[in-house]
Design a protein around this motif. Structure first.
Motif, mmCIF file in Angstrom:
data_model
loop_
_atom_site.group_PDB
_atom_site.id
_atom_site.type_symbol
_atom_site.label_atom_id
_atom_site.label_comp_id
_atom_site.label_asym_id
_atom_site.label_seq_id
_atom_site.Cartn_x
_atom_site.Cartn_y
_atom_site.Cartn_z
ATOM 1 N N ALA A 65 0.006 9.877 -11.677
ATOM 2 C CA ALA A 65 -1.450 9.801 -11.650
ATOM 3 C C ALA A 65 -1.934 8.695 -10.720
ATOM 4 C CB ALA A 65 -1.991 9.568 -13.056
ATOM 5 N N LEU A 66 -1.036 7.793 -10.325
ATOM 6 C CA LEU A 66 -1.436 6.712 -9.426
ATOM 7 C C LEU A 66 -1.413 7.130 -7.963
ATOM 8 C CD1 LEU A 66 0.216 3.523 -10.953
ATOM 9 C CD2 LEU A 66 -1.865 4.744 -11.610
ATOM 10 N N THR A 67 -0.714 8.222 -7.652
ATOM 11 C CA THR A 67 -0.607 8.648 -6.262
ATOM 12 C C THR A 67 -1.128 10.059 -6.026
ATOM 13 O OG1 THR A 67 1.671 9.376 -6.689
ATOM 14 C CG2 THR A 67 1.374 7.165 -5.781
ATOM 15 N N ASP A 68 -1.150 10.896 -7.043
ATOM 16 C CA ASP A 68 -1.584 12.284 -6.897
ATOM 17 C C ASP A 68 -2.961 12.490 -7.520
ATOM 18 O OD1 ASP A 68 0.949 12.456 -5.912
ATOM 19 O OD2 ASP A 68 1.656 13.993 -7.283
ATOM 20 N N ASP A 69 -3.510 13.677 -7.287
ATOM 21 C CA ASP A 69 -4.817 14.016 -7.850
ATOM 22 C C ASP A 69 -4.646 14.475 -9.296
ATOM 23 O OD1 ASP A 69 -7.501 14.478 -8.102
ATOM 24 O OD2 ASP A 69 -7.468 16.419 -7.080
ATOM 25 N N ILE A 70 -4.251 13.518 -10.123
ATOM 26 C CA ILE A 70 -4.025 13.754 -11.550
ATOM 27 C C ILE A 70 -4.858 12.734 -12.311
ATOM 28 C CG2 ILE A 70 -2.311 13.743 -13.411
ATOM 29 C CD1 ILE A 70 -0.160 14.292 -11.268
ATOM 30 N N ASP A 71 -5.572 13.177 -13.322
ATOM 31 C CA ASP A 71 -6.427 12.263 -14.069
ATOM 32 C C ASP A 71 -5.606 11.177 -14.757
ATOM 33 O OD1 ASP A 71 -8.723 13.622 -13.373
ATOM 34 O OD2 ASP A 71 -8.782 14.826 -15.206
ATOM 35 N N VAL A 72 -6.088 9.938 -14.673
ATOM 36 C CA VAL A 72 -5.479 8.835 -15.411
ATOM 37 C C VAL A 72 -5.893 8.963 -16.869
ATOM 38 C CG1 VAL A 72 -5.371 6.333 -15.706
ATOM 39 C CG2 VAL A 72 -5.505 7.305 -13.403
ATOM 40 N N PRO A 73 -4.947 9.042 -17.793
ATOM 41 C CA PRO A 73 -5.314 9.233 -19.198
ATOM 42 C C PRO A 73 -5.926 7.982 -19.811
ATOM 43 C CG PRO A 73 -2.939 8.901 -18.992
ATOM 44 C CD PRO A 73 -3.483 8.994 -17.594
ATOM 45 N N ASP A 74 -6.778 8.206 -20.812
ATOM 46 C CA ASP A 74 -7.306 7.097 -21.605
ATOM 47 C C ASP A 74 -6.325 6.790 -22.727
ATOM 48 O OD1 ASP A 74 -9.593 7.158 -20.041
ATOM 49 O OD2 ASP A 74 -10.729 8.394 -21.452
ATOM 50 N N ASP A 96 0.870 -1.170 0.000
ATOM 51 C CA ASP A 96 0.000 0.000 0.000
ATOM 52 C C ASP A 96 0.908 1.222 0.000
ATOM 53 O OD1 ASP A 96 -1.726 2.088 0.438
ATOM 54 O OD2 ASP A 96 -2.712 1.202 2.190
ATOM 55 N N TYR A 97 1.080 1.814 -1.191
ATOM 56 C CA TYR A 97 1.966 2.976 -1.297
ATOM 57 C C TYR A 97 1.175 4.266 -1.511
ATOM 58 C CZ TYR A 97 1.339 1.917 -6.293
ATOM 59 O OH TYR A 97 0.801 1.650 -7.532
ATOM 60 N N GLY A 98 -0.093 4.236 -1.110
ATOM 61 C CA GLY A 98 -0.938 5.414 -1.266
ATOM 62 C C GLY A 98 -1.487 5.539 -2.660
ATOM 63 N N ASN A 105 3.711 6.396 3.716
ATOM 64 C CA ASN A 105 4.581 7.543 3.985
ATOM 65 C C ASN A 105 5.638 7.703 2.898
ATOM 66 O OD1 ASN A 105 3.255 8.239 6.328
ATOM 67 N ND2 ASN A 105 4.632 7.099 7.674
ATOM 68 N N ILE A 106 6.139 6.574 2.405
ATOM 69 C CA ILE A 106 7.110 6.633 1.305
ATOM 70 C C ILE A 106 6.416 7.089 0.032
ATOM 71 C CG2 ILE A 106 8.654 5.258 -0.149
ATOM 72 C CD1 ILE A 106 9.130 3.443 2.281
ATOM 73 N N GLY A 107 5.264 6.499 -0.265
ATOM 74 C CA GLY A 107 4.534 6.859 -1.475
ATOM 75 C C GLY A 107 4.175 8.327 -1.540
ATOM 76 N N ALA A 108 3.940 8.933 -0.376
ATOM 77 C CA ALA A 108 3.568 10.352 -0.340
ATOM 78 C C ALA A 108 4.688 11.257 -0.823
ATOM 79 C CB ALA A 108 3.159 10.750 1.077
ATOM 80 N N THR A 109 5.921 10.754 -0.782
ATOM 81 C CA THR A 109 7.059 11.554 -1.247
ATOM 82 C C THR A 109 7.396 11.292 -2.710
ATOM 83 O OG1 THR A 109 8.744 9.928 -0.597
ATOM 84 C CG2 THR A 109 8.003 11.475 1.083
ATOM 85 N N LEU A 110 6.805 10.233 -3.290
ATOM 86 C CA LEU A 110 7.074 9.893 -4.691
ATOM 87 C C LEU A 110 6.021 10.555 -5.564
ATOM 88 C CD1 LEU A 110 7.846 6.075 -4.212
ATOM 89 C CD2 LEU A 110 9.443 8.000 -4.124
ATOM 90 N N THR A 111 6.029 11.867 -5.573
ATOM 91 C CA THR A 111 4.938 12.638 -6.171
ATOM 92 C C THR A 111 5.068 12.739 -7.697
ATOM 93 O OG1 THR A 111 6.193 14.663 -5.793
ATOM 94 C CG2 THR A 111 4.620 14.017 -4.095
ATOM 95 N N GLY A 112 3.968 13.158 -8.307
ATOM 96 C CA GLY A 112 3.969 13.429 -9.737
ATOM 97 C C GLY A 112 3.344 12.355 -10.590
#
Length: 233
Positions: free
Chosen positions: A72-81, A33-35, A63-70
C-alpha cells in the motif's frame, strides 16, 4: 563515533538523529525515495538535516521500488485504518526495503570513513516487518562486517530495536526533538489522518510516554477506538 542516520523524516528517525547528534558525531542524514505513496516525509528529513547542520543525501530508488510491488506504500492500494499490530497492516510491507536501504547506507558510510549507520527500527515494528527484528539487524551487522572486511569497520547502531514507540518519544523529548517537524502518516494529506496504523501508533506513543503531542490530526480521537478494538479482538 562518526555516524550517519537513515532518516525518513518520521518521528522515530528524526528522534534518532537528534539522539545521535547529542551523544556522538552526526555526519549526515540519508533518505530514500523508493516511489512511496508520497514524498512529503523526505521534506521533513531535509528540515531535520538543516536544523542539525548536516548534509542530507537523498537516494533515488524509484526504479527499484517500482519492482517491489504489492504494498500500500508503493501501489494504488488503500492504506488500512487501525492499529499497527493488526494483521491488515501487513499490506504496508515493502519487501526487503530495510535490507536494501541499509546496504546502500553502509556503502556511503564506508566511503566516507564513518564508524556507524544508525536506523530507528523498534519493538513495535516486529510484528509487521521482519527486517526490523533483532534477528535481522544482528545478522545484517555480521554480514556487513564480512562484506567490508579489510576495507572499513562500520557498525549498525539500533538503540531502539528492543524498545517501544513510547520509549522513542521519551528519548526524543530528552534531546529536544522538534516533534511537530516530523511526519508519520502514510496517507500524506495536509494533516496527519489520525486513522492509519502509523498515526494510531504515534498518538498512542505520546500518551504512553506522558509527552504532549503537537501533531495535528484530521481524526484526533480515532486512536482510542482502534486500541479498544484491538484489545477486544
Amino acid at each position: 563515533m562518526k555516524t550517519i542516520v537513515i532518516c525518513s523524516g518520521g518521528l522515530d528517525s528524526v528522534s534518532l538523529a537528534y539522539k545521535v547528534a547529542a551523544e556522538n558525531t552526526l555526519t549526515r542524514l540519508v533518505s530514500f525515495d523508493y516511489g512511496q505513496r508520497h514524498a512529503k516525509e523526505i521534506d521533513y528529513a531535509a528540515r531535520a538535516a538543516q536544523a542539525l547542520n548536516v548534509p542530507h543525501t537523498v537516494i533515488d530508488m524509484r526504479n527499484i521500488g517500482a519492482t517491489l510491488t504489492g504494498s500500500a506504500l508503493t501501489d494504488d492500494i488503500d492504506v488500512p485504518d487501525g492499529h499497527y499490530a493488526e494483521e491488515t497492516m501487513r499490506i504496508t510491507v515493502v519487501p526487503n526495503r530495510n535490507a536494501i536501504m541499509l546496504t546502500i547506507a553502509f556503502g556511503i558510510a564506508a566511503a566516507n570513513q564513518d564508524d556507524a549507520v544508525a536506523t530507528a527500527v523498534h519493538g513495535g515494528d516486529h510484528f509487521i516487518y521482519p527486517d526490523c527484528r533483532p534477528a535481522f539487524t544482528e545478522s545484517f551487522n555480521a554480514m556487513q562486517k564480512a562484506a567490508l572486511d579489510g576495507y572499513a569497520d562500520v557498525t549498525l547502531y539500533t538503540p531502539f530495536v528492543h524498545g517501544s514507540k513510547a520509549d522513542i518519544v521519551t528519548a526524543g523529548a530528552a534531546v529536544n526533538t522538534p516533534f511537530a517537524d516530523t511526519w508519520s502518516c502514510y496517507k500524506g494529506g495536509e494533516n496527519h489522518c489520525g486513522r492509519c496504523g502509523t498515526c494510531v501508533e504515534r498518538r498512542e506513543a505520546f500518551d504512553l510516554a506522558g509527552v504532549t503531542d503537537p501533531t495535528v490530526y484530521d481524526d484526533p480521537d480515532y486512536w482510542k477506538q482502534a486500541i479498544a478494538e484491538r484489545g477486544n479482538a
